[in-house]
Design an enzyme around this catalytic site. Structure first.
Site: not given
Length: 296
Positions: A48, A111, A137, A142, A165, A207
């Protein structure tokens, strides 16, 4: 390089751009050298923070190739190969493996979202196809979707699943998945303001966005906790919160790229829809950077 026992501070590396929007490879080289000198434990380009969502596949491969060559095996390189298209994520993952990365970061299908089985297959498709460890992740803020505990229980058993993560910002979720943490499956904090709390639940490190500008300190914090000096780790975490909050005063990576520019590491250039920081936020960021000794 075998990263099965990876722990420490993994920097979510920014991608520096020139004023014309092209990748600034000179600045990228300086950033890599900065982290090698400062004790960063691994580099993670194209996450990101690396603005990979606005980059072409060709640019992604150029960046990965450059980072692998510049790092020259001194520390691991883990490339973000995620996509909302499972096929695209598969193709990028295989390409990055051929370029010599040590591991991959795979994101949930933003999405599209999908259902539980679709999200499981999204990850399993890549895990089955590659021969290097992968970090899953989880960042629902997000992506609009999360890795369910049930899916993580299935995925964590895969030999190519190195860990997760965890960037949901939820201690409850981190607690719910903590039973999966062990020698074969790790957790890394994906939130700079929650590193020590997640390490108390078994995380092996972070991270980190913050590590872009204070790599030695983030490494020290994580190392202190792993070595049993919880008080020192806690002190670093708490004392660094004003800077961490400033780094997220606008959407990542706008502030951290501005911070890197303030330190002379790169220019603060972005690709739309990201734009430079608002003046008030920039002034506040510079003020806390001065307090942290990062600006004269």
């Amino acid at each position: 390089m075998d990263i099965r026992n990876l722990e420490g501070s993994i920097v979510a590396l920014i991608t520096p751009f020139r004023a014309d929007g092209s990748v600034d490879f000179d600045a990228l080289g300086r950033l890599i050298d900065f982290h090698l000198d400062a004790g960063t434990d691994a580099l993670l380009p194209l996450g990101t923070t690396g603005e990979s969502s606005t980059m072409t596949h060709e640019e992604d491969e150029e960046v990965v190739s450059f980072v692998v060559e510049r790092t020259a095996g001194r520390i691991p390189v883990i490339a973000g190969s995620g996509s909302n298209s499972t096929q695209t994520m598969l193709e990028k993952s295989l390409a990055f493996e051929r370029l010599g990365v040590d591991g991959l970061l795979l994101i949930t299908p933003y999405y599209n979202k999908s259902n539980k089985e679709g999200i499981y297959r999204h990850f399993a498709t890549v895990l089955d196809a590659v021969n290097i460890p992968c970090i899953l992740y989880n960042v629902p803020g997000r992506t609009g979707c999360s890795i369910s505990v049930a899916n993580l229980e299935r995925l964590s058993a895969h030999p190519n699943a190195l860990g997760i993560k965890e960037a949901s910002g939820s201690i409850a979720y981190a607690s719910d998945i903590a039973h999966l943490i062990g020698p074969d499956f790790k957790m890394f904090s994906g939130n700079d303001d929650m590193v020590v709390p997640l390490m108390s639940l078994g995380a092996s490190g972070v991270i980190s966005v913050w590590a872009n500008i204070q790599p030695a300190l983030v490494h020290e914090m994580v190392r202190a906790f792993l070595d049993g000096n919880v008080a020192r780790a806690r002190d670093i975490q708490v004392q660094s919160l004003p800077l961490i909050h400033a780094l997220f005063s606008e959407v990542n990576p706008i502030p951290v790229k501005e911070a890197c520019a303030q330190m002379g590491l790169c220019e603060a250039n972005y690709r739309l829809p990201l734009v430079p920081m608002a003046d008030a936020h920039r002034e506040a960021l510079v003020a806390v950077m001065k307090e942290a000794g990062l600006r004269a």
